[in-house]
Design a protein around this motif. Sequence first.
Motif, PDB file in Angstrom:
ATOM      1  N   ALA A 253       0.832  -1.208   0.000  1.00 18.62           N
ATOM      2  CA  ALA A 253       0.000   0.000   0.000  1.00 18.62           C
ATOM      3  C   ALA A 253       0.863   1.253   0.000  1.00 18.62           C
ATOM      4  O   ALA A 253       0.571   2.228  -0.696  1.00 18.62           O
ATOM      5  N   GLY A 254       1.952   1.236   0.769  1.00 24.01           N
ATOM      6  CA  GLY A 254       2.824   2.403   0.831  1.00 24.01           C
ATOM      7  C   GLY A 254       3.502   2.675  -0.488  1.00 24.01           C
ATOM      8  O   GLY A 254       3.614   3.828  -0.927  1.00 24.01           O
ATOM      9  N   ALA A 255       3.959   1.599  -1.173  1.00 23.01           N
ATOM     10  CA  ALA A 255       4.629   1.782  -2.459  1.00 23.01           C
ATOM     11  C   ALA A 255       3.681   2.333  -3.512  1.00 23.01           C
ATOM     12  O   ALA A 255       4.090   3.071  -4.413  1.00 23.01           O
ATOM     13  N   ALA A 256       2.391   1.968  -3.387  1.00 24.51           N
ATOM     14  CA  ALA A 256       1.407   2.441  -4.361  1.00 24.51           C
ATOM     15  C   ALA A 256       0.834   3.799  -3.986  1.00 24.51           C
ATOM     16  O   ALA A 256       0.059   4.386  -4.747  1.00 24.51           O
ATOM     17  N   GLY A 257       1.190   4.305  -2.789  1.00 28.65           N
ATOM     18  CA  GLY A 257       0.645   5.575  -2.334  1.00 28.65           C
ATOM     19  C   GLY A 257      -0.847   5.517  -2.083  1.00 28.65           C
ATOM     20  O   GLY A 257      -1.546   6.527  -2.175  1.00 28.65           O
ATOM     21  N   ALA A 258      -1.344   4.325  -1.764  1.00 27.93           N
ATOM     22  CA  ALA A 258      -2.779   4.127  -1.569  1.00 27.93           C
ATOM     23  C   ALA A 258      -3.118   4.128  -0.092  1.00 27.93           C
ATOM     24  O   ALA A 258      -2.254   4.240   0.773  1.00 27.93           O
ATOM     25  N   SER A 259      -4.401   4.001   0.208  1.00 23.36           N
ATOM     26  CA  SER A 259      -4.832   3.889   1.592  1.00 23.36           C
ATOM     27  C   SER A 259      -4.318   2.575   2.158  1.00 23.36           C
ATOM     28  O   SER A 259      -3.994   1.651   1.409  1.00 23.36           O
ATOM     29  N   PRO A 260      -4.230   2.434   3.485  1.00 22.91           N
ATOM     30  CA  PRO A 260      -3.612   1.253   4.094  1.00 22.91           C
ATOM     31  C   PRO A 260      -4.297  -0.065   3.755  1.00 22.91           C
ATOM     32  O   PRO A 260      -3.698  -1.123   3.915  1.00 22.91           O
ATOM     33  N   ASP A 261      -5.557   0.008   3.334  1.00 18.65           N
ATOM     34  CA  ASP A 261      -6.273  -1.239   3.073  1.00 18.65           C
ATOM     35  C   ASP A 261      -6.640  -1.413   1.602  1.00 18.65           C
ATOM     36  O   ASP A 261      -7.519  -2.200   1.265  1.00 18.65           O
ATOM     37  N   ARG A 262      -5.948  -0.697   0.688  1.00 22.09           N
ATOM     38  CA  ARG A 262      -6.253  -0.810  -0.734  1.00 22.09           C
ATOM     39  C   ARG A 262      -4.963  -0.956  -1.549  1.00 22.09           C
ATOM     40  O   ARG A 262      -3.912  -0.433  -1.182  1.00 22.09           O
ATOM     41  N   TRP A 263      -5.076  -1.703  -2.646  1.00 25.67           N
ATOM     42  CA  TRP A 263      -3.964  -1.852  -3.586  1.00 25.67           C
ATOM     43  C   TRP A 263      -4.536  -2.206  -4.947  1.00 25.67           C
ATOM     44  O   TRP A 263      -5.307  -3.184  -5.071  1.00 25.67           O
ATOM     45  N   GLN A 264      -4.193  -1.427  -5.980  1.00 22.70           N
ATOM     46  CA  GLN A 264      -4.654  -1.685  -7.336  1.00 22.70           C
ATOM     47  C   GLN A 264      -6.178  -1.879  -7.398  1.00 22.70           C
ATOM     48  O   GLN A 264      -6.694  -2.710  -8.156  1.00 22.70           O
ATOM     49  N   GLY A 265      -6.903  -1.158  -6.563  1.00 21.25           N
ATOM     50  CA  GLY A 265      -8.358  -1.250  -6.577  1.00 21.25           C
ATOM     51  C   GLY A 265      -8.936  -2.375  -5.754  1.00 21.25           C
ATOM     52  O   GLY A 265     -10.161  -2.483  -5.595  1.00 21.25           O
ATOM     53  N   GLY A 266      -8.089  -3.239  -5.206  1.00 19.92           N
ATOM     54  CA  GLY A 266      -8.573  -4.347  -4.387  1.00 19.92           C
ATOM     55  C   GLY A 266      -8.327  -4.090  -2.917  1.00 19.92           C
ATOM     56  O   GLY A 266      -7.537  -3.217  -2.543  1.00 19.92           O
ATOM     57  N   VAL A 267      -8.984  -4.872  -2.055  1.00 18.36           N
ATOM     58  CA  VAL A 267      -8.791  -4.716  -0.616  1.00 18.36           C
ATOM     59  C   VAL A 267      -7.580  -5.512  -0.164  1.00 18.36           C
ATOM     60  O   VAL A 267      -7.199  -6.509  -0.781  1.00 18.36           O
ATOM     61  N   LEU A 268      -6.965  -5.062   0.917  1.00 16.88           N
ATOM     62  CA  LEU A 268      -5.857  -5.762   1.558  1.00 16.88           C
ATOM     63  C   LEU A 268      -6.354  -6.308   2.888  1.00 16.88           C
ATOM     64  O   LEU A 268      -6.897  -5.557   3.703  1.00 16.88           O
ATOM     65  N   VAL A 269      -6.148  -7.595   3.117  1.00 18.75           N
ATOM     66  CA  VAL A 269      -6.708  -8.254   4.291  1.00 18.75           C
ATOM     67  C   VAL A 269      -5.591  -8.901   5.094  1.00 18.75           C
ATOM     68  O   VAL A 269      -4.872  -9.778   4.573  1.00 18.75           O
ATOM     69  N   ASP A 270      -5.438  -8.486   6.344  1.00 15.34           N
ATOM     70  CA  ASP A 270      -4.441  -9.077   7.241  1.00 15.34           C
ATOM     71  C   ASP A 270      -4.852 -10.512   7.545  1.00 15.34           C
ATOM     72  O   ASP A 270      -5.950 -10.773   8.063  1.00 15.34           O
ATOM     73  N   VAL A 271      -3.980 -11.466   7.244  1.00 12.13           N
ATOM     74  CA  VAL A 271      -4.329 -12.873   7.412  1.00 12.13           C
ATOM     75  C   VAL A 271      -4.606 -13.224   8.870  1.00 12.13           C
ATOM     76  O   VAL A 271      -5.451 -14.085   9.167  1.00 12.13           O
ATOM     77  N   HIS A 272      -3.934 -12.547   9.808  1.00  9.01           N
ATOM     78  CA  HIS A 272      -4.167 -12.841  11.220  1.00  9.01           C
ATOM     79  C   HIS A 272      -5.550 -12.343  11.662  1.00  9.01           C
ATOM     80  O   HIS A 272      -6.252 -13.028  12.413  1.00  9.01           O
ATOM     81  N   GLU A 273      -5.941 -11.175  11.193  1.00 11.01           N
ATOM     82  CA  GLU A 273      -7.278 -10.680  11.529  1.00 11.01           C
ATOM     83  C   GLU A 273      -8.364 -11.531  10.872  1.00 11.01           C
ATOM     84  O   GLU A 273      -9.415 -11.786  11.457  1.00 11.01           O
ATOM     85  N   LEU A 274      -8.095 -11.985   9.652  1.00 12.35           N
ATOM     86  CA  LEU A 274      -9.080 -12.789   8.940  1.00 12.35           C
ATOM     87  C   LEU A 274      -9.341 -14.112   9.634  1.00 12.35           C
ATOM     88  O   LEU A 274     -10.487 -14.590   9.689  1.00 12.35           O
ATOM     89  N   THR A 275      -8.291 -14.723  10.174  1.00 16.30           N
ATOM     90  CA  THR A 275      -8.409 -16.089  10.688  1.00 16.30           C
ATOM     91  C   THR A 275      -8.499 -16.168  12.202  1.00 16.30           C
ATOM     92  O   THR A 275      -8.594 -17.262  12.756  1.00 16.30           O
ATOM     93  N   ALA A 276      -8.441 -15.014  12.887  1.00 17.47           N
ATOM     94  CA  ALA A 276      -8.501 -15.032  14.351  1.00 17.47           C
ATOM     95  C   ALA A 276      -9.885 -15.477  14.812  1.00 17.47           C
ATOM     96  O   ALA A 276     -10.897 -15.212  14.181  1.00 17.47           O
ATOM     97  N   GLY A 277      -9.916 -16.158  15.910  1.00 14.68           N
ATOM     98  CA  GLY A 277     -11.200 -16.551  16.497  1.00 14.68           C
ATOM     99  C   GLY A 277     -11.223 -16.098  17.945  1.00 14.68           C
ATOM    100  O   GLY A 277     -10.210 -15.684  18.506  1.00 14.68           O
ATOM    101  N   PRO A 278     -12.387 -16.164  18.592  1.00 10.83           N
ATOM    102  CA  PRO A 278     -13.661 -16.585  18.012  1.00 10.83           C
ATOM    103  C   PRO A 278     -14.296 -15.454  17.213  1.00 10.83           C
ATOM    104  O   PRO A 278     -13.872 -14.310  17.277  1.00 10.83           O
ATOM    105  N   GLY A 279     -15.310 -15.806  16.432  1.00 11.77           N
ATOM    106  CA  GLY A 279     -16.025 -14.812  15.654  1.00 11.77           C
ATOM    107  C   GLY A 279     -17.424 -15.284  15.369  1.00 11.77           C
ATOM    108  O   GLY A 279     -17.844 -16.344  15.835  1.00 11.77           O
ATOM    109  N   ALA A 280     -18.148 -14.516  14.596  1.00 16.20           N
ATOM    110  CA  ALA A 280     -19.508 -14.899  14.235  1.00 16.20           C
ATOM    111  C   ALA A 280     -19.412 -15.996  13.180  1.00 16.20           C
ATOM    112  O   ALA A 280     -19.263 -15.729  11.989  1.00 16.20           O
TER     113      ALA A 280
END
Length: 516
Positions: free
Chosen positions: A122-149
């Motif tokens: 994201a920094g190299a592209a000068g984009a927002s912290p959660d975007r790159w080339q028009g797509g979202v960036l997802v932290d794998v630890h946040e995605l897979t952490a439990g428990p959740g809904a």
Amino acid sequence: MPSTTESPATLWELIERAVRLSPAATALRQGTRTLTFGELAERVRTAAHRLRALVPADGESTVGLLFENTVEGAVAFLGALRAGVPLTPLEPDSAEAALVGVHRDLGPLHLVGRQEKLRNLAGAAGASPDRWQGGVLVDVHELTAGPGAADGPAPLPAPPPDAPALYQYTSGSTGEPRAAVHSQRDLVHGGEIYAHTYAVTSADRVLAAVPLLHSFGMVAALATALYTRAELVLLGRFTPAAMLRTMRENACTIVVGTPLAYDLAARSAASQRGAALPGETVRLCLSSGAALPPEVADRFARHCGPAVQQVYGSTEAGVIAAQLPRPDGAADAGVGKPVRGVRIRLVDEEDRPVPPGGTGALLVRTPAMFTRYLGHPGPSECAFRDGWYVTGDLARLDGDGRLHLVGRKESFVNVGGKKVNPLEVEAALLAHPAVAEAVVWGEPVEGQSSERVRAAVVPRAPLGAAAITAHCRDRLLAHQVPAEIDFVASLPKTSLGKIRRAAVAGAAPVRNRDET
């Protein structure tokens, strides 16, 4: 949930079956961390819902997983498949240029990976912290952490088993990497084949010493472990010491690795003289991704215990043939026999069957075969002949039904109308005690339709061109001897340790004269 009489056709259905039969059994292990099948199911459901909330269900978006051999990586992979979002597994340290190329191939790309890697993109592209080339960036630890809904506002629909689910890039060792399209049923069939071929059961502990992002690790380790309810043991980042330690401390029974991994592990074990063999509980070691040199298999058996068995297959077709353990501990000749469900044909240039024992182009049909290359209609059409996949390999069958690979048709060098098999020349080069690695290719001769043989060699000791040329002349026909030999410090390889032949040839400076 499918009925108990139905055969699972997706990886999620394999997990559901494991939860019904053995929810408290360990599914994944990485160091001291473990997930039971019940916990794995909960984490996968949660990751699937989180992905569906982030990634548009537009039929055009793809999840690019920067896939590491970790608990989080495995859960993210399974979560994406459960969500029904097409997935492409990628090297975790992929350069931005490579990711831009994937984005160009696949369209909207949403990346899942370590936060540090995503932040750099994201920094190299000068984009927002959660975007790159028009797509979202997802932290794998946040995605897979439990428990959740686990089930969210509503249960997710079951992903169709035959829908395009996986865009698996080929290794690119012989040409341009392409994304082979696979369904989840392909992965399940692959796990079933390994389970049947090697009698894998829920009592086994499978060590993945190969990247799960590649088809061999994904199917032989992950899909097979899910199919059999075996425990999958993950290394995280590979080191020879970690592989040996994990084999011993976790009483692993099956190891899935590459020739490079086995070579490094054997050399590490050899340096630990007097130590107990790390593979005392191991009953099976499988190797694929590149040809297994006999000296590597011998060295591993000598210092680590079990013999290594070669598996032959491809990203496109899955497993094709496999060596089976023999009572004397030796390996079968060739690359083994075709496995259950696989049909093969050997044909000549006129598509006629070759006589028994003859060499021909290898065509296969397998239960785990891909459907096409994404975005490459021309190569996709050329890859099939009347429903048979054209492997590009030349092979023969011996009297016992074992398959022997002779070489790749397109890699043969045309020297004045005479065909030179690069593998034969490489074998001659590697027979020199001062040669550690070698690769051979054909170089066009300016102003002619012919080629000449060229080689790149990694020396293990001081070596001159005259000495290696004389060595080759003693072992090869005149037209097979390399016209030029480049001495290099290293050769580019895939993450499986396979030499990238096309990259070597493409990087070599063009010569206009014969310097033999």
